[in-house]
Design an enzyme around this catalytic site. Structure first.
Site, short mmCIF file in Angstrom:
data_model
loop_
_atom_site.label_atom_id
_atom_site.label_comp_id
_atom_site.label_asym_id
_atom_site.label_seq_id
_atom_site.Cartn_x
_atom_site.Cartn_y
_atom_site.Cartn_z
N CYS A 71 -14.47 2.05 -4.42
CA CYS A 71 -15.79 2.57 -4.74
C CYS A 71 -15.73 4.00 -5.26
O CYS A 71 -14.86 4.77 -4.87
CB CYS A 71 -16.67 2.56 -3.49
SG CYS A 71 -16.75 0.96 -2.73
N ARG A 85 -10.92 3.31 -11.09
CA ARG A 85 -10.61 3.10 -9.67
C ARG A 85 -10.70 1.62 -9.30
O ARG A 85 -10.24 1.23 -8.23
CB ARG A 85 -11.60 3.89 -8.80
CG ARG A 85 -11.48 5.39 -8.94
CD ARG A 85 -12.66 6.09 -8.31
NE ARG A 85 -12.63 5.98 -6.87
CZ ARG A 85 -12.13 6.90 -6.05
NH1 ARG A 85 -11.60 7.98 -6.56
NH2 ARG A 85 -12.16 6.74 -4.76
N TRP A 92 -16.50 -1.74 -4.96
CA TRP A 92 -15.37 -2.66 -4.88
C TRP A 92 -15.56 -3.39 -3.57
O TRP A 92 -15.40 -2.81 -2.49
CB TRP A 92 -14.08 -1.86 -4.89
CG TRP A 92 -12.84 -2.66 -5.12
CD1 TRP A 92 -12.39 -3.15 -6.32
CD2 TRP A 92 -11.87 -3.05 -4.15
NE1 TRP A 92 -11.21 -3.81 -6.14
CE2 TRP A 92 -10.86 -3.77 -4.82
CE3 TRP A 92 -11.75 -2.86 -2.77
CZ2 TRP A 92 -9.75 -4.29 -4.17
CZ3 TRP A 92 -10.66 -3.39 -2.13
CH2 TRP A 92 -9.67 -4.10 -2.82
N ASN A 137 -19.09 5.36 -0.07
CA ASN A 137 -17.69 5.03 -0.35
C ASN A 137 -16.99 5.03 1.01
O ASN A 137 -17.05 6.03 1.73
CB ASN A 137 -17.15 6.15 -1.27
CG ASN A 137 -15.70 5.96 -1.65
OD1 ASN A 137 -15.14 4.91 -1.41
ND2 ASN A 137 -15.12 6.98 -2.26
N GLY A 138 -16.36 3.92 1.39
CA GLY A 138 -15.69 3.87 2.70
C GLY A 138 -16.14 2.64 3.47
O GLY A 138 -16.69 1.70 2.89
N GLU A 156 10.37 -1.47 -8.90
CA GLU A 156 9.25 -0.85 -9.61
C GLU A 156 9.03 -1.52 -10.98
O GLU A 156 7.89 -1.78 -11.37
CB GLU A 156 9.50 0.66 -9.75
CG GLU A 156 8.48 1.42 -10.58
CD GLU A 156 7.04 1.36 -10.05
OE1 GLU A 156 6.81 0.85 -8.95
OE2 GLU A 156 6.15 1.80 -10.80
N LYS A 182 5.54 -3.33 -12.04
CA LYS A 182 4.77 -2.94 -13.24
C LYS A 182 4.42 -4.17 -14.06
O LYS A 182 3.30 -4.34 -14.50
CB LYS A 182 5.57 -1.99 -14.14
CG LYS A 182 5.63 -0.54 -13.81
CD LYS A 182 4.36 0.25 -13.90
CE LYS A 182 3.55 0.14 -12.66
NZ LYS A 182 3.69 0.95 -11.56
N GLU A 205 1.80 -6.37 -12.27
CA GLU A 205 0.47 -5.75 -12.19
C GLU A 205 -0.31 -5.88 -13.48
O GLU A 205 -1.50 -6.18 -13.46
CB GLU A 205 0.61 -4.24 -11.93
CG GLU A 205 0.89 -3.83 -10.54
CD GLU A 205 1.00 -2.32 -10.41
OE1 GLU A 205 0.33 -1.76 -9.55
OE2 GLU A 205 1.75 -1.68 -11.20
N HIS A 255 23.04 -16.10 -2.89
CA HIS A 255 22.53 -16.60 -1.61
C HIS A 255 21.20 -17.34 -1.76
O HIS A 255 20.46 -17.49 -0.80
CB HIS A 255 22.40 -15.44 -0.61
CG HIS A 255 23.71 -14.78 -0.32
ND1 HIS A 255 24.75 -15.42 0.30
CD2 HIS A 255 24.17 -13.55 -0.64
CE1 HIS A 255 25.79 -14.61 0.39
NE2 HIS A 255 25.46 -13.46 -0.19
N LYS A 299 -7.17 1.46 -8.19
CA LYS A 299 -6.29 2.62 -8.29
C LYS A 299 -6.03 3.20 -6.91
O LYS A 299 -4.93 3.62 -6.60
CB LYS A 299 -6.95 3.67 -9.19
CG LYS A 299 -6.14 4.95 -9.38
CD LYS A 299 -5.01 4.69 -10.31
CE LYS A 299 -4.11 5.88 -10.54
NZ LYS A 299 -2.78 5.46 -10.98
C1 G6P Z 1 -2.63 0.85 -5.38
C2 G6P Z 1 -2.31 1.19 -6.82
C3 G6P Z 1 -0.80 1.41 -6.98
C4 G6P Z 1 -0.33 2.47 -6.02
C5 G6P Z 1 -0.71 2.14 -4.57
C6 G6P Z 1 -0.48 3.33 -3.66
O1 G6P Z 1 -2.13 -0.39 -5.05
O2 G6P Z 1 -2.74 0.16 -7.68
O3 G6P Z 1 -0.52 1.81 -8.31
O4 G6P Z 1 1.06 2.60 -6.12
O5 G6P Z 1 -2.10 1.83 -4.48
O6 G6P Z 1 -1.36 4.36 -4.04
P1 G6P Z 1 -1.14 5.89 -3.71
O7 G6P Z 1 -2.37 6.56 -4.28
O8 G6P Z 1 -1.07 6.00 -2.23
O9 G6P Z 1 0.11 6.33 -4.38
#
Ligand code: G6P
Length: 608
Positions: free
Chosen positions: A2, A27, A75, A101-102, A481, A485, A488, A504, A603
């Site tokens: 949010c 976000r 959200w 928000n929260g 990573e 990526k 995602e 294995h 985000k």
């Molecule tokens: C969400 C985002 C990721 C991020 C993760 C941790 O899942 O989509 O891109 O790595 O949160 O977020 P932070 O703000 O704690 O790095």
């Protein structure tokens, strides 16, 4: 997650709020709404879907005339994403509207109590209790009603309130959720995120937990938890609009990938002086650093993978045992930590709920806390004893890129810093290592320049349903990573495997034309990786090799190759990951995906 915005001034509020909400879109959200204070009290419009829908439904704000108001992107957590569950929420008499928000953790008990008292609930949200509590406690004094209502709340909130009796006022308060006030001339703002403010003002006030801000066009009065006025400092935000906008790129993600050399430079350069790492922000004394006998790195998502990658360097240089733990697991694992443990939390946003809980858990057990964070004034930055900011600038794309590489870069700096203080490296060695770290921006640029073929590789690989990433040692951490990526943003299934584990189980999945992205940049294990590449090739795999310039042996085995510059093995992650970010980006582009805002992702994940 949010996002909230508020405006009061002498212009039509709705347009400004809509513009602010657009800045918060990154976000992640599923519905949005506005409430504006006009001549005839509060009017409100909300809708599911994108801000574009809200623009349409409000006729670009024209249907909501008035000079003060609040807006929200939701959200969904409590209740489905519907028009009714979208914020703002209004009191039964129409006197109050609230955005939140929260999560209000005790909302069920409060809801029962309020229903008993005759309040009628329209939504399934936790937030609606807040607006009815305001009605309950309102005796003509808005600030007092806000304080009494929030005193009843458990959980986290950034709240924005308007009241029909207070035409020019917007009220904001927070507890464990971000909230920033924007100071303008003849107009003032609040927002959950600075990106919603900086096109209007760079002068901001960071609200603390429990503080209430009563905001009018010409004045911002902040009160502490007991109701006493608090003097607040106005801070100048260093980010500019250009930094928060696309700057000619098709997507924020591409812009953020390309600006990594600059982001790392601003993170690293000010902290290296005369060949030494200088971390003035640390409160850890040298004695405390020497007393540490264990390091735990905890985080979520890519931040966790940044920790996994940096672990190798930290352990190698300091010879202190380092473990990496997912924050969502760590908090429930009854961890064995004490005052000799250093807990490193990594978070771009500084607001990730699981990471915050992990930090708090470690704190209660006496661990020393170091946070690596990008967003200044975020919750994690406030909770940690020590904070090193990544100075990456605003990261807008949901999938992190420069956030990740700057986190790794800070970990490199800290590894050298700690190793020196523990007598593991000499002054000369520190000078050599800092010299290597200073090369990272150029190395990333070289990794970009060396690989103009990535868009055509993406054309070749984008139709595959599933891809494997394999690597050993730190290359394996980079695989994690790279694979994340791709998942995602392109929605392709992909998995990262330690190459030695193939035999294995995973090798059973290798068949004709199965793409395998094989990372072999870690030189000491290059030959072992060549054997793994041969193993998958023998079973028909199509191999995209990633290796360092000059390692031409791979050309004979792999179907395609991405070269990255040769680096010190301690510091190779940033330049190795960048081509994988580009690969994921172009594959997602080929597949027509919503790159900056992938489906189902947010985000900043501020709920468990
Ligand atoms: C969400 C985002 C990721 C991020 C993760 C941790 O899942 O989509 O891109 O790595 O949160 O977020 P932070 O703000 O704690 O790095």
């Amino acid at each position: 997650m949010c996002g909230i915005v508020g405006f009061t001034g002498r212009q039509e509020a709705a347009q400004i709020l809509l513009e602010g909400l657009k800045k918060l879109e990154y976000r992640g959200y599923d519905s949005a709404g506005l409430a504006v204070l006009g001549k005839n009290g509060i009017s409100m419009i909300k809708t599911t879907g994108k801000i574009a829908n809200l623009c349409e439904k409000t006729q670009d704000g024209k249907l909501l005339p008035g000079f003060a108001g609040i807006g929200h992107t939701r959200w969904a957590t409590h209740g489905a994403p519907t028009d009714i569950n979208a914020h703002p929420h209004m009191s039964n008499d129409g006197k109050f509207a609230v955005v939140h928000n929260g999560i209000i953790e005790n909302y069920a008990v409060l809801r029962d109590e309020l229903v008993e008292r005759g309040f009628e609930f329209k939504s399934e949200t936790d937030t609606e209790v807040v607006v009815h509590l305001l009605s309950l406690y309102y005796n003509g004094d808005l600030k007092e009603a806000v304080m009494k209502a929030t005193a009843r709340l458990e959980g986290s909130y950034g709240l924005g309130v308007v009241c029909a009796d207070y035409p020019e006022h917007i009220v904001a308060t927070r507890q464990f959720s971000p909230l920033i006030l924007g100071v303008g001339v003849g107009e003032n703002y609040f927002a959950s995120d600075v990106t919603a403010l900086i096109s209007h003002t760079k002068n901001v006030i960071y609200l603390e937990d429990g503080e209430v801000a009563d905001i009018t066009p010409d004045e911002i009065c902040v009160y502490g938890p007991t109701g006493k006025p608090v003097e607040k400092e106005i801070t100048r935000v260093q980010w500019d609009m250009e930094a928060a906008e696309k700057g000619g790129y098709d997507h924020f993600m591409l812009k953020e990938i390309i600006e990594q050399p600059r982001a790392i430079k601003s993170t690293v350069e000010p902290r290296i002086k005369d060949g030494k790492v200088v971390l003035e922000e640390l409160n850890l004394s040298d004695d405390e650093i020497r007393s540490i006998d264990k390091i735990v790195i905890t985080a979520c998502g890519s931040a966790y993978y940044a920790g996994c990658a940096a672990k190798y360097t930290l352990e190698k240089l300091t010879r202190v045992p380092v473990t990496t733990e997912l924050a969502s697991e760590f908090r429930y694992s009854d961890p064995i930590i004490d005052d000799k443990t250093l807990l490193i939390v990594i978070s771009q946003s500084g607001e990730t709920a699981d990471t915050i809980s992990a930090l708090e858990e470690a704190k209660t057990r006496g661990a020393k806390i170091l946070a690596i964070v990008n967003v200044v004034g975020s919750r994690i930055s406030k909770l940690a004893d020590n904070v090193i900011y990544t100075w990456a600038g605003p990261e807008i794309a949901v999938a992190t890129t420069k956030g990740y590489t700057t986190q790794v870069a800070v970990m490199y700096l800290f590894s050298v810093y700690m190793a020196r203080r523990r007598g593991r490296i000499s002054e000369d060695e520190e000078k050599r290592l800092t010299g290597e770290i200073m090369q990272i921006p150029q190395q990333i640029q070289r990794a970009i320049d060396l690989n103009p073929q990535i868009p055509s590789l993406a054309k070749e690989y984008h139709h595959n349903k599933s891809l494997f990433f394999i690597g050993r040692n730190v290359d394996y951490a980079v695989c994690l990573e790279g694979s994340l990526k791709l998942k995602e943003i392109s929605y392709l299934h992909s998995e990262a495997y330690a190459a030695g584990e193939l035999k294995h189980g995973t090798i059973a999945l290798i068949e004709e034309d199965q793409p395998v992205i094989a990372l072999s940049c870690y030189e000491p294990l290059f030959d072992k990786m060549m054997s793994n590449i041969k193993e998958v090739k023998a079973r028909g795999a199509k191999v995209l090799g990633v290796t360092t310039e000059g390692q031409n042996r791979i050309v004979r085995e792999a179907d395609d190759v991405i070269f990255v510059p040769k680096t010190d093995t301690l510091f190779g992650v940033p330049s190795e990951v960048v081509p994988l970010q580009l690969f994921a980006y172009y594959v997602a582009k080929e597949n027509g995906c919503n790159i900056d805002k992938p489906r189902n992702l947010a985000k900043s994940v501020t709920v468990e």
